[in-house]
Structures are given as C-alpha cells and as structure tokens.
Write an enzyme that holds these catalytic residues in place. Sequence first.
Site, PDB file in Angstrom:
ATOM      1  CB  SER A  31     -21.542 -21.630  33.936  1.00 10.55           C
ATOM      2  OG  SER A  31     -20.808 -22.531  34.707  1.00 10.55           O
ATOM      3  CG  HIS A  62     -16.352 -23.303  33.012  1.00 11.04           C
ATOM      4  ND1 HIS A  62     -16.068 -22.243  33.848  1.00 11.04           N
ATOM      5  CD2 HIS A  62     -17.598 -23.712  33.335  1.00 11.04           C
ATOM      6  CE1 HIS A  62     -17.097 -22.038  34.657  1.00 11.04           C
ATOM      7  NE2 HIS A  62     -18.037 -22.922  34.364  1.00 11.04           N
ATOM      8  CG  HIS A  84     -16.290 -24.978  39.379  1.00  8.08           C
ATOM      9  ND1 HIS A  84     -15.997 -25.112  38.044  1.00  8.08           N
ATOM     10  CD2 HIS A  84     -17.150 -23.943  39.483  1.00  8.08           C
ATOM     11  CE1 HIS A  84     -16.660 -24.181  37.362  1.00  8.08           C
ATOM     12  NE2 HIS A  84     -17.364 -23.461  38.205  1.00  8.08           N
ATOM     13  CE1 TYR A  86     -18.117 -28.943  38.917  1.00  4.93           C
ATOM     14  CE2 TYR A  86     -18.817 -27.130  40.309  1.00  4.93           C
ATOM     15  CZ  TYR A  86     -18.622 -27.667  39.051  1.00  4.93           C
ATOM     16  OH  TYR A  86     -18.896 -26.923  37.940  1.00  4.93           O
ATOM     17  CD  GLU A  87     -13.806 -28.161  37.258  1.00  9.03           C
ATOM     18  OE1 GLU A  87     -13.159 -28.452  36.231  1.00  9.03           O
ATOM     19  OE2 GLU A  87     -13.985 -26.993  37.642  1.00  9.03           O
ATOM     20  CB  ALA A 114     -24.178 -19.297  35.911  1.00  6.98           C
ATOM     21  CG  MET A 215     -22.098 -25.115  42.686  1.00  7.52           C
ATOM     22  SD  MET A 215     -22.280 -26.508  41.582  1.00  7.52           S
ATOM     23  CE  MET A 215     -24.051 -26.780  41.667  1.00  7.52           C
ATOM     24  CB  SER A 216     -17.646 -20.485  41.306  1.00 10.93           C
ATOM     25  OG  SER A 216     -18.589 -19.506  40.866  1.00 10.93           O
ATOM     26  CG  ASN A 239     -31.030 -22.087  38.089  1.00 12.72           C
ATOM     27  OD1 ASN A 239     -29.870 -21.724  37.856  1.00 12.72           O
ATOM     28  ND2 ASN A 239     -31.367 -22.689  39.196  1.00 12.72           N
ATOM     29  CG  HIS A 253     -24.178 -27.447  33.200  1.00 13.50           C
ATOM     30  ND1 HIS A 253     -23.772 -26.387  34.003  1.00 13.50           N
ATOM     31  CD2 HIS A 253     -23.232 -27.563  32.243  1.00 13.50           C
ATOM     32  CE1 HIS A 253     -22.628 -25.902  33.532  1.00 13.50           C
ATOM     33  NE2 HIS A 253     -22.279 -26.584  32.463  1.00 13.50           N
TER      34      HIS A 253
END
Length: 278
Positions: A31, A62, A84, A86-87, A114, A215-216, A239, A253
């Site tokens: 990201s 992306h 990902h 979650y997609e 990220a 998440m990746s 963050n 995001h």
Amino acid sequence: MNVTLEMIDEAAEVVRRRLSAPVRVGLILGSGLNAVAEAVDAEAVLSYTEVPHFPPATVEGHVGRLVAGRLEGQAVVVMQGRAHYYEGYSMAQVTLPVRVMQALGVGILIVTNAAGGLNPAFRPGDVMLIRDHISLVGMTGLNPLRGPNLDRFGPRFPDMSCAYDSDLRAAARAVGEREKIPLYEGVYVCLAGPNFETPADIRFLRIIGADAVGMSTVPEVTVARHGGMRVLGLSGISNVAISEEGVAGETTHEEVLEAGRLLAPRIEAIIRGVLRQL
Ligand code: HPA
C-alpha cells in the site's frame, strides 16, 4: 479456490511471451509504495487483468500492474499492488503471482508492506526489516499451502525456520548504514483484516512478540519459501497502533497511503542498494 499447475503455467506463459530473458528477482509493492516501480527500466507492463487467473487488485493504492525490466542491472519483475485475503480471494489466489514468479525463474523475492507499529519505539515513516513473522492467519487454517501439494515447487511440510534470508538482511542493513536510513528489525504479524485492530488486539499482539501488524506478506512468503526462494521483507511503518481504549485518534487507510509517500523513497533506496549487491 485451489490453484493448479495448469493455471500457474498458463499465467506464466502470457508473461514469458513479453520478456526477452528470464527474471531473477521478484518485488511486491504494498500500500502506497507503487512509486518504486517507476524506477524500473521497463521492458513489459501488464495489467493484472491481462494475465490469466491473476487476482485483480481492488484496493485503493494498489495499481494492479506487473512491470518487468531492469533495476540496478538486475532482471526484475515488480508487482505494483497485491491481492489480499480480505478482498474475497482464497489464500491460493492471493499467492498465485508468487508461483508465477517462480515459474518465470525468480529465486529472490523482495516483499514490502505498510504496517502498523506495535513496538513502542516505532514512528510513522520508519522502516522495519522483517526478521521473522507470526502467521496468525495460517495458524487458524488460512494457509495458502492447504490442498494438494504442488510437488514441482516444494515439499508437503516445508521448513520455516529461516523464512527471511540472513544474507539479504545483512545487505539491507549495510545499505541502511551507508544511506543513513535507520532500519529497525522485528517480527511481522499477519491478520486477515480488513478492519484495523482493537486496542485489546494490539496488546495481545505485543504480548506474543510482534513488532508490526499488517494484512499481507505472510501468505506470499509462505509460498515463496515452499518454492525455495530467498526472501527479503520490508515493512513501512505507516501508523502507530492504538493500544488504549478511549484515546483520541483512529487508524485510517488515508494515513497508511500518506505515510507511503514518506516511506517509498526510503524503501526504494534499500531495494536498489540490495539489488546492486546481488
Ligand atoms: N493494522 C493492520 N494493518 C495495517 C496497519 C495497522 O495498523 N497499518 C497498515 N496496515
């Protein structure tokens, strides 16, 4: 959905037809880190939608393009954006591009992401070299190697004791020192997402020994190691994870993408420096 050898070969063939020589290094840009691909002297650019079975990137930040060419003298193939879990993709789909890279001859994978900083020392804009990971998603059954083993790539029960190559890490550290980019080193933990974590989640992740959360990456590295690739992992801290309830501020995001603008030049410098040493 499982991924078969035929699917991998079909996808690889479409990419191979656009290349004049085999590729050696694969790069996955997370990201907000798309800009690194602009540095590539490109021979071929393919949208993920042109490559059979490739999961199109749906997340903002992306781009969803495969860029093949030369960077610092190395034949590279770069994923500008990734899929990902979650997609809605299966873990096998998420990692199909890594299999395709393996089929194209890639032996070294550089993965970036990220991530939220769990280690209290981390600030947005810091770079963490991944020393190891915790596959929370894999432990709960979401493992890309689930299903019939692809014997052509690796064994049923692959070793994961040295997931992140120590020589590549040393090379990255040397670049950091030379270019005055402070590099932390730590453990990345992968959650399924897409929601960010609760403060209780964050405290739990710190207790189990994680320094950064995202998440990746872990699915791709699992498949890369199954296929015998050497892996370098870089987390851009976008963050600082919130670990107390009721504290002002939230994780967004936009914040992740904003930090990418700061992180991209640092991560690009490290990647270029490592490529020069190969
Ligand atoms: N949590 C999970 N994934 C992330 C974060 C985070 O705080 N930041 C960027 N990716």
